[in-house]
Scaffold this motif. Structure first.
Motif, PDB file in Angstrom:
ATOM      1  N   VAL A   1      -9.054   3.795   2.312  1.00 39.46           N
ATOM      2  CA  VAL A   1      -8.169   4.770   2.941  1.00 39.46           C
ATOM      3  C   VAL A   1      -8.461   4.807   4.436  1.00 39.46           C
ATOM      4  CG1 VAL A   1      -7.394   7.163   3.016  1.00 39.46           C
ATOM      5  CG2 VAL A   1      -8.116   6.155   0.837  1.00 39.46           C
ATOM      6  N   THR A   2      -7.429   4.604   5.224  1.00 39.01           N
ATOM      7  CA  THR A   2      -7.548   4.664   6.681  1.00 39.01           C
ATOM      8  C   THR A   2      -6.805   5.897   7.174  1.00 39.01           C
ATOM      9  OG1 THR A   2      -7.578   2.252   6.831  1.00 39.01           O
ATOM     10  CG2 THR A   2      -7.105   3.475   8.858  1.00 39.01           C
TER      11      THR A   2
ATOM     12  N   HIS B   1      -3.321   4.068   2.394  1.00 37.68           N
ATOM     13  CA  HIS B   1      -4.070   3.486   1.280  1.00 37.68           C
ATOM     14  C   HIS B   1      -3.708   2.005   1.152  1.00 37.68           C
ATOM     15  CE1 HIS B   1      -5.150   7.490  -0.560  1.00 37.68           C
ATOM     16  NE2 HIS B   1      -4.109   7.843   0.190  1.00 37.68           N
ATOM     17  N   ASP B   2      -4.724   1.135   1.137  1.00 42.83           N
ATOM     18  CA  ASP B   2      -4.418  -0.275   0.913  1.00 42.83           C
ATOM     19  C   ASP B   2      -4.621  -0.622  -0.563  1.00 42.83           C
ATOM     20  OD1 ASP B   2      -7.132  -0.715   0.410  1.00 42.83           O
ATOM     21  OD2 ASP B   2      -7.528  -1.588   2.385  1.00 42.83           O
ATOM     22  N   GLY B   3      -4.411  -1.876  -0.914  1.00 47.08           N
ATOM     23  CA  GLY B   3      -4.492  -2.280  -2.311  1.00 47.08           C
ATOM     24  C   GLY B   3      -5.900  -2.395  -2.851  1.00 47.08           C
ATOM     25  N   ASP B   4      -6.919  -2.273  -1.998  1.00 43.74           N
ATOM     26  CA  ASP B   4      -8.314  -2.392  -2.427  1.00 43.74           C
ATOM     27  C   ASP B   4      -9.014  -1.045  -2.543  1.00 43.74           C
ATOM     28  OD1 ASP B   4      -8.184  -5.231  -2.450  1.00 43.74           O
ATOM     29  OD2 ASP B   4      -8.432  -5.242  -0.263  1.00 43.74           O
TER      30      ASP B   4
ATOM     31  N   GLY C   1       0.819  -1.198   0.000  1.00 44.73           N
ATOM     32  CA  GLY C   1       0.000   0.000   0.000  1.00 44.73           C
ATOM     33  C   GLY C   1       0.854   1.249   0.000  1.00 44.73           C
ATOM     34  N   SER C   2       0.210   2.364   0.312  1.00 48.67           N
ATOM     35  CA  SER C   2       0.893   3.658   0.282  1.00 48.67           C
ATOM     36  C   SER C   2       0.473   4.482   1.491  1.00 48.67           C
ATOM     37  CB  SER C   2       0.546   4.427  -0.996  1.00 48.67           C
ATOM     38  OG  SER C   2       0.928   3.722  -2.159  1.00 48.67           O
ATOM     39  N   VAL C   3       1.317   5.442   1.856  1.00 49.85           N
ATOM     40  CA  VAL C   3       0.967   6.394   2.903  1.00 49.85           C
ATOM     41  C   VAL C   3       1.300   7.793   2.413  1.00 49.85           C
ATOM     42  CG1 VAL C   3       3.196   6.152   4.093  1.00 49.85           C
ATOM     43  CG2 VAL C   3       1.222   7.032   5.334  1.00 49.85           C
ATOM     44  N   VAL C   4       0.393   8.725   2.700  1.00 46.77           N
ATOM     45  CA  VAL C   4       0.584  10.124   2.338  1.00 46.77           C
ATOM     46  C   VAL C   4       0.437  10.962   3.600  1.00 46.77           C
ATOM     47  CG1 VAL C   4      -0.285  12.083   0.989  1.00 46.77           C
ATOM     48  CG2 VAL C   4      -0.307   9.766   0.003  1.00 46.77           C
ATOM     49  N   LYS C   5       1.377  11.862   3.824  1.00 47.77           N
ATOM     50  CA  LYS C   5       1.263  12.850   4.911  1.00 47.77           C
ATOM     51  C   LYS C   5       1.098  14.199   4.236  1.00 47.77           C
ATOM     52  CE  LYS C   5       1.359  14.484   9.149  1.00 47.77           C
ATOM     53  NZ  LYS C   5       0.994  15.879   8.866  1.00 47.77           N
TER      54      LYS C   5
END
Length: 363
Positions: free
Chosen positions: A288-289, A282-285, A247-251
Protein backbone atom coordinates in the motif's frame (compact mmCIF):
# COMPACT_ATOMS: atom_id res chain seq x y z
CA UNK A 1 -8.90 41.06 -16.80
CA UNK A 2 -8.10 44.08 -14.64
CA UNK A 3 -9.33 46.40 -17.39
CA UNK A 4 -12.70 44.66 -17.68
CA UNK A 5 -15.61 45.60 -15.43
CA UNK A 6 -16.78 42.92 -13.06
CA UNK A 7 -19.79 40.86 -14.05
CA UNK A 8 -22.68 41.70 -11.74
CA UNK A 9 -24.38 38.62 -10.31
CA UNK A 10 -27.86 38.13 -8.84
CA UNK A 11 -28.27 35.12 -6.56
CA UNK A 12 -31.81 33.72 -6.34
CA UNK A 13 -32.21 31.97 -3.00
CA UNK A 14 -30.27 32.24 0.26
CA UNK A 15 -30.94 28.85 1.78
CA UNK A 16 -28.24 26.26 2.41
CA UNK A 17 -26.82 26.22 -1.12
CA UNK A 18 -26.97 29.96 -1.66
CA UNK A 19 -25.53 30.92 1.73
CA UNK A 20 -22.95 28.13 2.10
CA UNK A 21 -21.63 27.73 -1.44
CA UNK A 22 -22.68 30.30 -4.01
CA UNK A 23 -22.35 33.56 -2.12
CA UNK A 24 -18.84 32.99 -0.71
CA UNK A 25 -17.53 31.42 -3.92
CA UNK A 26 -18.89 34.22 -6.13
CA UNK A 27 -17.49 36.88 -3.83
CA UNK A 28 -14.04 35.24 -3.85
CA UNK A 29 -13.59 35.27 -7.64
CA UNK A 30 -12.02 38.35 -9.27
CA UNK A 31 -14.23 39.70 -12.03
CA UNK A 32 -17.48 38.71 -10.33
CA UNK A 33 -19.53 40.98 -8.06
CA UNK A 34 -22.43 39.64 -6.00
CA UNK A 35 -24.72 42.64 -6.46
CA UNK A 36 -28.20 41.31 -5.61
CA UNK A 37 -29.70 38.50 -3.55
CA UNK A 38 -33.31 37.43 -3.93
CA UNK A 39 -34.60 36.49 -0.48
CA UNK A 40 -37.61 37.06 1.76
CA UNK A 41 -35.26 37.42 4.73
CA UNK A 42 -33.06 40.50 4.18
CA UNK A 43 -31.83 40.38 7.76
CA UNK A 44 -30.30 36.95 7.20
CA UNK A 45 -28.55 38.10 4.05
CA UNK A 46 -27.30 41.41 5.45
CA UNK A 47 -25.90 39.68 8.52
CA UNK A 48 -23.41 38.05 6.15
CA UNK A 49 -23.17 40.60 3.32
CA UNK A 50 -24.10 44.09 4.57
CA UNK A 51 -23.60 45.93 1.29
CA UNK A 52 -25.60 43.68 -1.06
CA UNK A 53 -29.00 44.65 -2.47
CA UNK A 54 -31.80 42.33 -1.34
CA UNK A 55 -35.09 42.02 -3.24
CA UNK A 56 -37.96 39.63 -2.52
CA UNK A 57 -38.99 38.98 -6.13
CA UNK A 58 -36.75 37.30 -8.72
CA UNK A 59 -38.45 39.29 -11.48
CA UNK A 60 -36.99 42.48 -10.04
CA UNK A 61 -33.49 41.05 -10.39
CA UNK A 62 -34.19 39.82 -13.92
CA UNK A 63 -35.44 43.30 -14.91
CA UNK A 64 -32.30 45.02 -13.61
CA UNK A 65 -30.27 46.01 -16.67
CA UNK A 66 -27.08 46.11 -14.56
CA UNK A 67 -27.24 42.37 -13.80
CA UNK A 68 -25.20 40.15 -16.12
CA UNK A 69 -25.51 36.71 -14.52
CA UNK A 70 -28.30 35.08 -12.53
CA UNK A 71 -27.58 32.13 -10.23
CA UNK A 72 -30.60 29.94 -9.40
CA UNK A 73 -30.23 28.38 -5.92
CA UNK A 74 -33.91 27.98 -5.09
CA UNK A 75 -35.95 24.75 -4.61
CA UNK A 76 -35.58 22.21 -7.39
CA UNK A 77 -39.06 22.61 -8.85
CA UNK A 78 -38.38 26.31 -9.53
CA UNK A 79 -35.16 25.81 -11.50
CA UNK A 80 -36.69 25.49 -14.96
CA UNK A 81 -39.18 28.41 -14.84
CA UNK A 82 -36.70 30.77 -13.18
CA UNK A 83 -33.85 29.88 -15.52
CA UNK A 84 -36.11 30.32 -18.54
CA UNK A 85 -37.36 33.71 -17.34
CA UNK A 86 -33.83 34.92 -16.58
CA UNK A 87 -32.51 33.97 -20.02
CA UNK A 88 -35.50 35.53 -21.75
CA UNK A 89 -34.66 38.70 -19.81
CA UNK A 90 -31.20 38.62 -21.35
CA UNK A 91 -29.20 37.14 -18.49
CA UNK A 92 -26.59 34.42 -18.46
CA UNK A 93 -27.64 31.71 -16.01
CA UNK A 94 -26.13 29.26 -13.53
CA UNK A 95 -28.53 26.63 -12.21
CA UNK A 96 -27.73 24.71 -9.04
CA UNK A 97 -28.12 20.97 -9.49
CA UNK A 98 -30.36 19.34 -10.49
CA UNK A 99 -30.60 21.20 -13.79
CA UNK A 100 -34.35 20.53 -14.02
CA UNK A 101 -36.91 17.94 -12.95
CA UNK A 102 -36.66 15.78 -16.08
CA UNK A 103 -35.10 15.48 -19.50
CA UNK A 104 -37.98 17.30 -21.22
CA UNK A 105 -37.40 20.40 -19.09
CA UNK A 106 -33.62 20.11 -19.55
CA UNK A 107 -33.89 20.06 -23.33
CA UNK A 108 -36.31 22.98 -23.29
CA UNK A 109 -33.85 25.09 -21.27
CA UNK A 110 -31.02 24.23 -23.67
CA UNK A 111 -33.20 25.43 -26.56
CA UNK A 112 -33.89 28.73 -24.79
CA UNK A 113 -30.17 29.26 -24.16
CA UNK A 114 -29.39 28.65 -27.83
CA UNK A 115 -32.18 30.95 -29.00
CA UNK A 116 -31.25 33.76 -26.61
CA UNK A 117 -27.49 33.22 -27.10
CA UNK A 118 -26.92 33.04 -23.38
CA UNK A 119 -24.44 31.00 -21.37
CA UNK A 120 -26.42 28.40 -19.42
CA UNK A 121 -24.45 26.29 -16.96
CA UNK A 122 -25.00 23.92 -14.03
CA UNK A 123 -23.18 24.28 -10.71
CA UNK A 124 -21.26 21.00 -10.61
CA UNK A 125 -18.78 22.23 -8.02
CA UNK A 126 -17.69 18.73 -7.01
CA UNK A 127 -15.67 18.35 -10.18
CA UNK A 128 -13.11 20.42 -8.25
CA UNK A 129 -13.13 18.41 -5.01
CA UNK A 130 -9.82 17.05 -3.71
CA UNK A 131 -11.11 13.47 -3.51
CA UNK A 132 -12.30 13.39 -7.13
CA UNK A 133 -9.21 15.18 -8.48
CA UNK A 134 -6.91 12.70 -6.74
CA UNK A 135 -8.72 9.57 -7.88
CA UNK A 136 -9.07 10.93 -11.41
CA UNK A 137 -5.33 11.58 -11.67
CA UNK A 138 -4.38 8.06 -10.56
CA UNK A 139 -6.85 6.62 -13.05
CA UNK A 140 -5.62 8.78 -15.90
CA UNK A 141 -1.92 8.06 -15.32
CA UNK A 142 -2.53 4.30 -15.38
CA UNK A 143 -1.57 3.61 -11.77
CA UNK A 144 -4.27 0.94 -11.40
CA UNK A 145 -4.44 -0.15 -15.03
CA UNK A 146 -7.74 -0.53 -16.83
CA UNK A 147 -10.61 0.38 -14.50
CA UNK A 148 -13.14 -2.42 -14.00
CA UNK A 149 -15.02 -1.23 -10.89
CA UNK A 150 -15.62 2.37 -9.80
CA UNK A 151 -17.56 3.04 -6.59
CA UNK A 152 -18.60 6.50 -5.44
CA UNK A 153 -20.34 7.14 -2.11
CA UNK A 154 -21.88 10.19 -0.49
CA UNK A 155 -23.09 8.70 2.78
CA UNK A 156 -24.16 10.54 5.92
CA UNK A 157 -25.71 9.76 9.29
CA UNK A 158 -28.87 11.81 9.70
CA UNK A 159 -31.41 9.51 11.34
CA UNK A 160 -33.91 12.29 12.01
CA UNK A 161 -36.02 13.50 9.12
CA UNK A 162 -35.74 17.28 9.00
CA UNK A 163 -38.45 19.78 8.08
CA UNK A 164 -36.78 20.76 4.80
CA UNK A 165 -38.24 20.66 1.31
CA UNK A 166 -35.51 18.23 0.23
CA UNK A 167 -36.85 15.64 2.70
CA UNK A 168 -40.57 16.20 2.17
CA UNK A 169 -42.95 15.10 -0.55
CA UNK A 170 -42.73 17.27 -3.64
CA UNK A 171 -41.22 17.47 -7.13
CA UNK A 172 -37.46 17.04 -7.13
CA UNK A 173 -37.12 16.02 -3.48
CA UNK A 174 -35.28 13.06 -2.01
CA UNK A 175 -31.65 11.99 -1.81
CA UNK A 176 -31.37 10.94 -5.46
CA UNK A 177 -32.34 14.39 -6.75
CA UNK A 178 -30.13 15.99 -4.09
CA UNK A 179 -26.91 13.97 -4.38
CA UNK A 180 -27.47 11.93 -7.54
CA UNK A 181 -26.53 14.77 -9.93
CA UNK A 182 -23.08 15.09 -8.31
CA UNK A 183 -22.45 11.34 -8.40
CA UNK A 184 -23.68 11.03 -12.00
CA UNK A 185 -21.76 14.06 -13.28
CA UNK A 186 -18.45 12.76 -11.94
CA UNK A 187 -19.08 9.31 -13.44
CA UNK A 188 -20.01 10.70 -16.86
CA UNK A 189 -17.02 13.02 -16.84
CA UNK A 190 -14.77 9.96 -16.40
CA UNK A 191 -16.54 7.34 -18.49
CA UNK A 192 -19.17 8.99 -20.68
CA UNK A 193 -22.81 7.88 -20.88
CA UNK A 194 -23.50 4.29 -19.70
CA UNK A 195 -25.24 1.70 -21.77
CA UNK A 196 -27.77 0.86 -19.08
CA UNK A 197 -28.78 1.96 -15.58
CA UNK A 198 -29.99 -0.40 -12.84
CA UNK A 199 -31.23 1.23 -9.63
CA UNK A 200 -32.86 0.69 -6.27
CA UNK A 201 -34.31 3.53 -4.17
CA UNK A 202 -35.73 3.20 -0.65
CA UNK A 203 -37.15 5.09 2.31
CA UNK A 204 -35.28 3.73 5.33
CA UNK A 205 -35.73 6.30 8.10
CA UNK A 206 -38.69 6.36 10.44
CA UNK A 207 -41.21 8.98 9.27
CA UNK A 208 -39.38 9.39 5.98
CA UNK A 209 -41.49 10.76 3.13
CA UNK A 210 -39.07 10.45 0.19
CA UNK A 211 -36.19 8.17 -0.81
CA UNK A 212 -33.24 8.55 1.55
CA UNK A 213 -31.22 5.61 0.17
CA UNK A 214 -30.08 5.13 -3.41
CA UNK A 215 -27.96 2.42 -5.02
CA UNK A 216 -27.40 2.83 -8.74
CA UNK A 217 -25.29 0.71 -11.11
CA UNK A 218 -24.10 2.15 -14.42
CA UNK A 219 -23.12 -0.46 -17.01
CA UNK A 220 -20.19 0.12 -19.39
CA UNK A 221 -19.52 -3.19 -21.09
CA UNK A 222 -17.82 -5.30 -18.42
CA UNK A 223 -17.05 -2.25 -16.24
CA UNK A 224 -19.47 -1.40 -13.43
CA UNK A 225 -19.84 2.03 -11.83
CA UNK A 226 -21.68 2.06 -8.49
CA UNK A 227 -23.23 5.25 -7.13
CA UNK A 228 -24.44 5.16 -3.53
CA UNK A 229 -26.13 7.74 -1.28
CA UNK A 230 -27.57 7.11 2.16
CA UNK A 231 -28.64 8.95 5.30
CA UNK A 232 -28.02 6.05 7.73
CA UNK A 233 -24.29 5.39 7.58
CA UNK A 234 -22.64 6.14 10.92
CA UNK A 235 -18.90 6.57 10.51
CA UNK A 236 -19.25 6.95 6.77
CA UNK A 237 -17.96 4.85 3.88
CA UNK A 238 -14.89 5.34 1.70
CA UNK A 239 -15.64 8.22 -0.66
CA UNK A 240 -14.16 6.37 -3.63
CA UNK A 241 -13.09 2.76 -4.21
CA UNK A 242 -11.67 1.98 -7.64
CA UNK A 243 -10.39 -1.39 -8.85
CA UNK A 244 -8.36 -2.02 -11.99
CA UNK A 245 -6.23 -4.58 -13.76
CA UNK A 246 -3.04 -3.43 -11.97
CA UNK A 247 -4.36 -2.50 -8.54
CA UNK A 248 -6.86 -0.47 -6.57
CA UNK A 249 -7.18 2.99 -5.06
CA UNK A 250 -9.25 3.99 -2.04
CA UNK A 251 -10.01 7.56 -0.94
CA UNK A 252 -11.32 7.19 2.62
CA UNK A 253 -12.57 10.70 3.41
CA UNK A 254 -14.41 13.35 1.45
CA UNK A 255 -13.21 16.77 0.34
CA UNK A 256 -13.18 19.37 3.13
CA UNK A 257 -14.36 22.51 1.31
CA UNK A 258 -17.97 22.26 2.47
CA UNK A 259 -16.79 21.88 6.07
CA UNK A 260 -14.43 24.82 5.62
CA UNK A 261 -17.23 26.99 4.26
CA UNK A 262 -19.51 26.02 7.15
CA UNK A 263 -16.72 26.96 9.56
CA UNK A 264 -16.54 30.42 7.99
CA UNK A 265 -13.34 30.04 5.98
CA UNK A 266 -13.14 32.35 2.98
CA UNK A 267 -12.42 30.59 -0.30
CA UNK A 268 -8.80 31.14 -1.24
CA UNK A 269 -7.64 31.72 2.36
CA UNK A 270 -4.50 29.86 3.54
CA UNK A 271 -5.37 26.17 3.80
CA UNK A 272 -8.38 26.46 1.50
CA UNK A 273 -9.11 23.10 -0.16
CA UNK A 274 -6.28 21.29 1.63
CA UNK A 275 -6.97 17.63 2.32
CA UNK A 276 -4.75 15.73 4.77
CA UNK A 277 -6.44 12.41 3.96
CA UNK A 278 -4.16 10.37 1.68
CA UNK A 279 -5.23 8.21 -1.22
CA UNK A 280 -4.36 4.54 -0.64
CA UNK A 281 -2.86 2.86 -3.70
CA UNK A 282 -2.89 -0.94 -3.46
CA UNK A 283 -0.74 -2.95 -5.86
CA UNK A 284 -1.11 -6.62 -6.76
CA UNK A 285 1.52 -7.75 -4.22
CA UNK A 286 -0.28 -6.44 -1.14
CA UNK A 287 1.76 -3.26 -0.87
CA UNK A 288 0.00 0.00 0.00
CA UNK A 289 1.40 3.36 -1.06
CA UNK A 290 0.01 6.52 0.50
CA UNK A 291 -0.44 9.27 -2.07
CA UNK A 292 -0.96 12.87 -0.87
CA UNK A 293 -4.30 14.36 -1.89
CA UNK A 294 -4.35 17.27 -4.30
CA UNK A 295 -6.01 20.44 -2.97
CA UNK A 296 -9.55 21.08 -4.14
CA UNK A 297 -10.80 24.46 -5.30
CA UNK A 298 -14.46 24.92 -6.17
CA UNK A 299 -13.73 28.54 -7.09
CA UNK A 300 -12.52 27.16 -10.40
CA UNK A 301 -16.13 26.59 -11.46
CA UNK A 302 -16.94 30.30 -11.15
CA UNK A 303 -13.62 31.31 -12.69
CA UNK A 304 -14.47 29.23 -15.76
CA UNK A 305 -18.05 30.56 -15.80
CA UNK A 306 -16.74 34.15 -15.73
CA UNK A 307 -14.45 33.45 -18.67
CA UNK A 308 -17.23 31.74 -20.64
CA UNK A 309 -19.54 34.73 -20.22
CA UNK A 310 -16.75 37.02 -21.42
CA UNK A 311 -16.18 34.81 -24.47
CA UNK A 312 -12.73 33.82 -23.22
CA UNK A 313 -13.29 30.14 -22.45
CA UNK A 314 -15.65 27.21 -22.57
CA UNK A 315 -18.77 26.75 -20.47
CA UNK A 316 -17.56 24.66 -17.49
CA UNK A 317 -20.73 22.52 -17.56
CA UNK A 318 -22.65 22.69 -20.82
CA UNK A 319 -26.44 22.30 -21.23
CA UNK A 320 -25.79 19.15 -23.27
CA UNK A 321 -23.87 17.61 -20.38
CA UNK A 322 -26.67 18.65 -18.02
CA UNK A 323 -29.24 16.94 -20.27
CA UNK A 324 -27.38 13.63 -20.12
CA UNK A 325 -27.03 13.83 -16.33
CA UNK A 326 -30.80 14.28 -16.16
CA UNK A 327 -31.30 11.34 -18.52
CA UNK A 328 -29.27 9.04 -16.26
CA UNK A 329 -31.03 10.37 -13.16
CA UNK A 330 -34.39 9.75 -14.82
CA UNK A 331 -33.37 6.28 -16.03
CA UNK A 332 -32.51 5.34 -12.44
CA UNK A 333 -35.94 6.44 -11.22
CA UNK A 334 -37.65 4.36 -13.93
CA UNK A 335 -35.39 1.39 -13.18
CA UNK A 336 -36.18 1.50 -9.46
CA UNK A 337 -39.92 1.74 -10.13
CA UNK A 338 -40.04 -1.03 -12.75
CA UNK A 339 -37.29 -3.36 -11.53
CA UNK A 340 -35.35 -3.47 -14.80
CA UNK A 341 -32.26 -1.99 -16.38
CA UNK A 342 -32.97 1.14 -18.43
CA UNK A 343 -30.93 2.71 -21.21
CA UNK A 344 -30.68 6.52 -20.91
CA UNK A 345 -32.80 8.13 -23.62
CA UNK A 346 -30.33 10.37 -25.42
CA UNK A 347 -29.45 11.35 -28.96
CA UNK A 348 -26.00 10.69 -30.40
CA UNK A 349 -25.25 14.41 -30.17
CA UNK A 350 -26.18 14.50 -26.48
CA UNK A 351 -24.02 11.47 -25.74
CA UNK A 352 -21.12 13.12 -27.57
CA UNK A 353 -21.08 15.99 -25.05
CA UNK A 354 -18.70 13.88 -22.93
CA UNK A 355 -16.41 12.72 -25.77
CA UNK A 356 -16.58 9.20 -24.33
CA UNK A 357 -15.18 10.28 -20.97
CA UNK A 358 -11.65 11.00 -19.78
CA UNK A 359 -10.72 7.43 -18.92
CA UNK A 360 -10.25 4.47 -21.31
CA UNK A 361 -13.71 2.89 -21.54
CA UNK A 362 -12.71 -0.45 -23.08
CA UNK A 363 -13.52 -2.45 -19.92
Amino acid sequence: MKDQPSLRVALVGYGYAGKTFHAPLIRSVPGLELATVVSRDPGKVHADIPDVTVVDDARAAFADAAIDVVVIASPNDTHEPLARAAMEAGKHVVVDKPFALDVVQARALAEVAARERRVLSVFQNRRWDSDFLGVRKLMEDGSIGEVTHFESHIDRFRPQVRARWREQQGPGSGVWYDLGPHLIDQALLLFGVPGRVLASLAVQRDHGEVADWAHVVLEYGRRRVILQASMLVAGGSPRFTVHGTRGSVVKPLADRQEAQLLAGMSPGAPGWGDDADDLLLHDGDGQVTRMPSRPGDQRRYYMALRDAVRGQGDNPVSPQQAISVMAVLEAAIISAAEGRAVAPSLSDAERAAWNGGLVDTRA
